[in-house]
Design a protein around this motif. Structure first.
Motif, PDB file in Angstrom:
ATOM      1  N   THR A   1       0.762  -1.265   0.000  1.00 16.89           N
ATOM      2  CA  THR A   1       0.000   0.000   0.000  1.00 16.89           C
ATOM      3  C   THR A   1       0.787   1.307   0.000  1.00 16.89           C
ATOM      4  O   THR A   1       0.451   2.224   0.715  1.00 16.89           O
ATOM      5  N   ALA A   2       1.826   1.391  -0.801  1.00 13.93           N
ATOM      6  CA  ALA A   2       2.484   2.686  -0.914  1.00 13.93           C
ATOM      7  C   ALA A   2       1.928   3.394  -2.136  1.00 13.93           C
ATOM      8  O   ALA A   2       1.723   2.765  -3.156  1.00 13.93           O
ATOM      9  N   PRO A   3       1.681   4.725  -2.026  1.00  8.53           N
ATOM     10  CA  PRO A   3       1.240   5.437  -3.220  1.00  8.53           C
ATOM     11  C   PRO A   3       2.336   5.324  -4.292  1.00  8.53           C
ATOM     12  O   PRO A   3       3.515   5.309  -3.968  1.00  8.53           O
ATOM     13  N   VAL A   4       1.922   5.268  -5.546  1.00  9.39           N
ATOM     14  CA  VAL A   4       2.869   4.998  -6.626  1.00  9.39           C
ATOM     15  C   VAL A   4       3.995   6.025  -6.661  1.00  9.39           C
ATOM     16  O   VAL A   4       5.150   5.704  -6.866  1.00  9.39           O
ATOM     17  N   SER A   5       3.658   7.281  -6.412  1.00  5.88           N
ATOM     18  CA  SER A   5       4.656   8.335  -6.566  1.00  5.88           C
ATOM     19  C   SER A   5       5.512   8.533  -5.324  1.00  5.88           C
ATOM     20  O   SER A   5       6.473   9.267  -5.353  1.00  5.88           O
ATOM     21  N   ALA A   6       5.177   7.894  -4.233  1.00  7.90           N
ATOM     22  CA  ALA A   6       5.905   8.162  -2.994  1.00  7.90           C
ATOM     23  C   ALA A   6       7.154   7.293  -2.883  1.00  7.90           C
ATOM     24  O   ALA A   6       7.087   6.082  -3.040  1.00  7.90           O
ATOM     25  N   PHE A   7       8.233   7.945  -2.625  1.00  5.36           N
ATOM     26  CA  PHE A   7       9.483   7.227  -2.377  1.00  5.36           C
ATOM     27  C   PHE A   7       9.967   7.608  -0.996  1.00  5.36           C
ATOM     28  O   PHE A   7       9.396   8.478  -0.341  1.00  5.36           O
ATOM     29  N   VAL A   8      11.053   6.932  -0.598  1.00  7.98           N
ATOM     30  CA  VAL A   8      11.599   7.278   0.702  1.00  7.98           C
ATOM     31  C   VAL A   8      13.082   7.611   0.526  1.00  7.98           C
ATOM     32  O   VAL A   8      13.804   6.923  -0.192  1.00  7.98           O
ATOM     33  N   ALA A   9      13.487   8.731   1.134  1.00  8.93           N
ATOM     34  CA  ALA A   9      14.878   9.166   1.046  1.00  8.93           C
ATOM     35  C   ALA A   9      15.533   9.053   2.415  1.00  8.93           C
ATOM     36  O   ALA A   9      14.919   9.395   3.431  1.00  8.93           O
ATOM     37  N   TYR A  10      16.752   8.522   2.431  1.00  3.70           N
ATOM     38  CA  TYR A  10      17.535   8.440   3.657  1.00  3.70           C
ATOM     39  C   TYR A  10      18.707   9.410   3.524  1.00  3.70           C
ATOM     40  O   TYR A  10      19.452   9.350   2.546  1.00  3.70           O
ATOM     41  N   ILE A  11      18.863  10.273   4.511  1.00  2.00           N
ATOM     42  CA  ILE A  11      19.919  11.293   4.473  1.00  2.00           C
ATOM     43  C   ILE A  11      20.827  11.122   5.690  1.00  2.00           C
ATOM     44  O   ILE A  11      20.352  11.083   6.822  1.00  2.00           O
ATOM     45  N   SER A  12      22.139  11.023   5.440  1.00  2.00           N
ATOM     46  CA  SER A  12      23.076  10.905   6.561  1.00  2.00           C
ATOM     47  C   SER A  12      23.444  12.302   7.050  1.00  2.00           C
ATOM     48  O   SER A  12      23.757  13.185   6.261  1.00  2.00           O
ATOM     49  N   ASN A  13      23.385  12.507   8.363  1.00  2.00           N
ATOM     50  CA  ASN A  13      23.745  13.795   8.960  1.00  2.00           C
ATOM     51  C   ASN A  13      25.091  13.664   9.662  1.00  2.00           C
ATOM     52  O   ASN A  13      25.185  13.107  10.756  1.00  2.00           O
ATOM     53  N   GLU A  14      26.136  14.200   9.014  1.00  2.00           N
ATOM     54  CA  GLU A  14      27.521  13.979   9.438  1.00  2.00           C
ATOM     55  C   GLU A  14      27.789  14.379  10.884  1.00  2.00           C
ATOM     56  O   GLU A  14      28.466  13.687  11.626  1.00  2.00           O
ATOM     57  N   LYS A  15      27.245  15.503  11.299  1.00  2.39           N
ATOM     58  CA  LYS A  15      27.513  15.969  12.670  1.00  2.39           C
ATOM     59  C   LYS A  15      26.470  15.430  13.652  1.00  2.39           C
ATOM     60  O   LYS A  15      26.794  15.173  14.810  1.00  2.39           O
ATOM     61  N   GLY A  16      25.263  15.277  13.195  1.00  2.00           N
ATOM     62  CA  GLY A  16      24.191  14.866  14.089  1.00  2.00           C
ATOM     63  C   GLY A  16      24.250  13.405  14.510  1.00  2.00           C
ATOM     64  O   GLY A  16      23.568  13.006  15.451  1.00  2.00           O
ATOM     65  N   ASN A  17      25.081  12.588  13.787  1.00  2.54           N
ATOM     66  CA  ASN A  17      25.111  11.144  14.020  1.00  2.54           C
ATOM     67  C   ASN A  17      23.713  10.529  13.902  1.00  2.54           C
ATOM     68  O   ASN A  17      23.305   9.684  14.691  1.00  2.54           O
ATOM     69  N   THR A  18      22.992  11.016  12.896  1.00  5.85           N
ATOM     70  CA  THR A  18      21.652  10.504  12.655  1.00  5.85           C
ATOM     71  C   THR A  18      21.438  10.321  11.153  1.00  5.85           C
ATOM     72  O   THR A  18      22.216  10.813  10.342  1.00  5.85           O
ATOM     73  N   VAL A  19      20.358   9.594  10.821  1.00  7.23           N
ATOM     74  CA  VAL A  19      19.895   9.490   9.448  1.00  7.23           C
ATOM     75  C   VAL A  19      18.452   9.979   9.435  1.00  7.23           C
ATOM     76  O   VAL A  19      17.627   9.507  10.220  1.00  7.23           O
TER      77      VAL A  19
END
Lengths: 330, 397
Positions: free
Chosen positions: A24-42
């Motif tokens: 059930t994902a909408p066709v146009s929806a994607f997911v982006a993962y972004i690495s945050n160099e200082k935040g130690n988070t994605v």
């Protein structure tokens, strides 16, 4: 050439096919993962609502980031922890690590998603990892400070750029031997093939250029140069590169110039400069190539570019010092 | 007619092939000399005391880096380390080195450097000044056979002044030591204050009356001396100290009569490099250096590293080991070098000074990097630091 294009299309189609099974994902929806160099988070961004849906705690100094080919994991290099962490895309939590060798920054994988190649900047080495066994299976000695990594569309060559040696090394993926070294401008950071394998683009951050390399001749055949009125040339520092699947348009992130250059990939002329956030690092297309997302390292946000309109349409706040980005179907 | 010509051509091709294979077997050797002083200066803080391989360790690392690249280009770099004692003639030592090396890194005081430069004038040897910050070596006493990798006092002072002005610390109390080098640094600081709109509200001189830099009960006395020395100053924002001789500046922080920050030769120091620098990929350089030298990299190490990398860069760009080809390339318009300072470094063609950002370090961290935002220049913002082309007194010969 056309055979290569056919293979590339097949891969993207089969990848998409596998992912259609996801619920059930909408066709146009994607997911982006972004690495945050200082935040130690994605940061995880939903491309339908353009909002951050989750912030995942990862190890220290996350930079290089990429989906596994099966879409089950996101790999993120956490350089100061000397490893690559695996984020399970279902739970969006770190579940395992890969033996990447010391200080991994960027990495690349083969088309089958079986072999991972990691640049270890500290010891002038590329580490080769079997992704299924999650085990280190070899290494290749390269120039000083390897960084940019990519595999040729035919899978025969791994390209590694070394930042202080200023070369793109061509490594035979079968023998793991260097077969050619192409000198480029200062501090080469990123390498990207056209999908038909006809050109290899290598950005030089300090040199301020993108070298166009003929992969058959293994020679620099041209250079993309940038000039922005009112901006000193030293501030133009090309880093990330994305080229459309049809090989017609290239996008080059220009670091502290705070712009993404839109390049006619046939004539290699810059057509336009798009103003984004501060110190733009890396970029990634949504799989349908409608949008290009870019990370802005100093302004802590991500700019969204409408590819057809060649316009920045959105800015999304993420974690501290965003660096790498990868996008796929959820 | 065509026959012999073709045979000749084939002959030429096979000769070329032979030449290539011969080169492949025997690498091109590029020897680089390092000429430094045998004596190591004393510093006030034992933490700052230079190691025996101060400077030359940076050159050694760059030789390793050049050789990693060199193995792809069939080039081999070697370093010849020569130290001169104070009673020795540096020109003689330089001449000895010049028989084996076409490039010599020099870490020498200004007078000795000039002596060496003039002694080597007849030879095709290029000197790379990695130590002396004297402006006169780039101005009235400039030499065509000397490339300056070390920044000048005026570049250092300008880098500091831009930051202090940006911080709105525009009223300075200038304290100068009594040695010549201290006075030269004070001159550069006065010039910087005028250029960037700071005001020196008062000047004081700290006389070097001799005595040991370290004593067992030193702190007690210093704690009484320094507040008194800085008493009754007009209102000021920052105390700027010019003490290259390491006599007093490091005693000032936390001991001034008025609670004021200290900058210059202590506190916030302008420098070309610092052990704490880790931006723009410098982490990897620092890591390699620690592996080699068991300590972190300081300014002199970095200046020597950069000098050797400049030669390596010229060798890989020209694919040559020929001394003239290399020095022409370095002095030419296409030369630039990446040195982990966020921008490419180039040479000022009017006096062969390497343009470079100036780091501001407090001994623990990098506080800022100049040029500061907003200090603009029509050609290169790096030329807001130091003596610019229109002001130069240099006539290269």
């Amino acid at each position: 050439m056309s055979a290569n294009k056919f293979v590339a299309t097949c891969i993207s189609t089969s990848l998409a096919g596998a992912l259609w099974l996801a619920p059930t994902a909408p066709v146009s929806a994607f997911v982006a993962y972004i690495s945050n160099e200082k935040g130690n988070t994605v940061s995880v961004i939903d491309t339908d609502s353009w909002t951050v849906t989750k912030t995942i705690k990862v190890g220290q100094r996350p930079r290089g980031i990429e989906f596994t080919r099966d879409g089950k994991f996101v790999m993120v290099a956490v350089g100061d922890d000397d490893t690559i962490q695996l984020i399970d895309t279902k739970t969006q939590e770190v579940t395992d690590t890969l033996p990447s060798g010391p200080d991994p920054e960027l990495f690349t994988q083969d088309a089958a998603g079986k072999t991972l190649y990691v640049a270890n900047e500290n010891d002038n080495t590329v580490t080769v990892i079997d992704l299924q066994k999650r085990a280190r299976i070899g290494d290749v000695q390269v120039g000083v400070e390897p960084e940019g990594m990519t595999v040729s569309p035919d899978g025969k060559f791994l390209i590694c750029t070394s930042e202080t040696t200023n070369m793109a090394h061509f490594i035979d993926t079968g023998t793991r031997q260097i077969v050619a070294n192409v000198l480029v401008d200062a501090r080469p950071r990123f390498a990207e093939f056209k999908q038909d394998g006809s050109e290899l683009w290598v950005s030089a951050e300090i040199g301020g250029t993108v070298s166009i390399i003929d992969p058959a001749k293994r020679e620099v055949t041209g250079k993309i140069k940038f000039a922005i009125p009112g901006l000193r040339s030293e501030a133009i520092q090309p880093v990330g590169i994305s080229i459309t699947k049809d090989g017609k348009t290239g996008f080059v992130a220009l670091g502290p110039a705070n712009r993404v250059a839109v390049v006619d990939a046939t004539s290699h002329e810059v057509k336009k400069y798009l103003l984004v956030g501060q110190r733009v690092w890396h970029l990634a297309f949504t799989p349908d190539e409608k949008y290009l997302m870019v990370t802005n390292g100093v302004s802590n946000d991500v700019s969204v570019i409408d590819v057809a309109a060649q316009k920045v349409i959105k800015t999304i706040q993420v974690g501290e010092l965003p660096w790498g980005i990868t996008i796929a179907q959820p | 007619m065509g026959g012999p010509a073709i045979r000749l051509l084939i002959g030429a091709i096979s000769l070329a092939a032979f030449a290539t294979s011969a080169v492949a077997a025997e690498p091109v050797d590029i020897a680089i000399g390092y000429l430094g002083r045998a004596t190591v200066p004393q510093t006030l803080s034992p933490v700052d005391q230079p190691a025996a391989d101060d400077g030359v360790a940076g050159a050694r690392l760059a030789i390793e880096d050049n050789n990693t690249t060199g193995k792809f280009l069939n080039q081999r770099f070697t370093l010849l380390d020569r130290r001169v004692k104070d009673e020795e003639d540096p020109a003689q030592a330089a001449n000895d080195l010049a028989t084996k090396a076409s490039f010599i890194l020099a870490n020498l005081p200004a007078e000795a450097l000039l002596k060496v430069a003039d002694a080597l004038r007849a030879r095709s040897v290029t000197l790379l000044n990695v130590g002396a910050t004297d402006d006169r070596l780039r101005e009235q006493d400039c030499r065509a056979n000397v490339i300056h990798v070390a920044p000048t006092r005026s570049m250092l002072a300008d880098g500091l002044a831009q930051y202090l002005v940006w911080k709105q610390w525009k009223r300075w109390l200038l304290v100068t030591g009594s040695h010549d080098n201290d006075k030269l640094f004070a001159d550069a600081l006065r010039r910087a204050a005028t250029r960037f709109g700071a005001k020196i509200v008062e000047e004081r001189t700290f006389e070097d009356t001799g005595g040991a830099r370290r004593t067992d009960s030193g702190v007690t006395l210093i704690q009484r001396q320094m507040p008194v020395f800085t008493q009754r100053a007009p209102s000021y924002d920052v105390l700027v100290a010019a003490d290259e001789s390491e006599v007093f500046a490091s005693y000032l922080p936390y001991r001034t009569w008025d609670p004021r920050p200290v900058a210059g030769s202590a506190g916030l120091k302008p420098t070309s490099w610092d052990p704490a620098q880790d931006q723009w990929g410098a982490t990897q350089l620092q890591n390699r250096f620690v592996k080699l030298a068991s300590r972190r990299m300081n300014a002199l190490d970095m200046q020597a590293w950069t000098a050797v990398r400049m030669i390596g860069e010229a060798a890989s760009r020209t694919n040559s080991g020929d001394a003239k080809a290399l020095s022409d390339f370095i002095k030419g318009p296409n030369f630039s070098i990446a040195a982990f300072k966020g921008t490419r470094l180039t040479l000022r063609d009017w006096n062969l000074q390497l343009r470079q950002p100036i780091l501001l370090a407090d001994g623990r961290m990098i506080v800022s990097v100049s040029p500061q935002e907003g200090f603009l220049h029509q050609f290169s913002e790096l030329d807001t630091l130091g003596v610019d082309r229109p002001e130069t007194k240099c006539k290269l010969q």
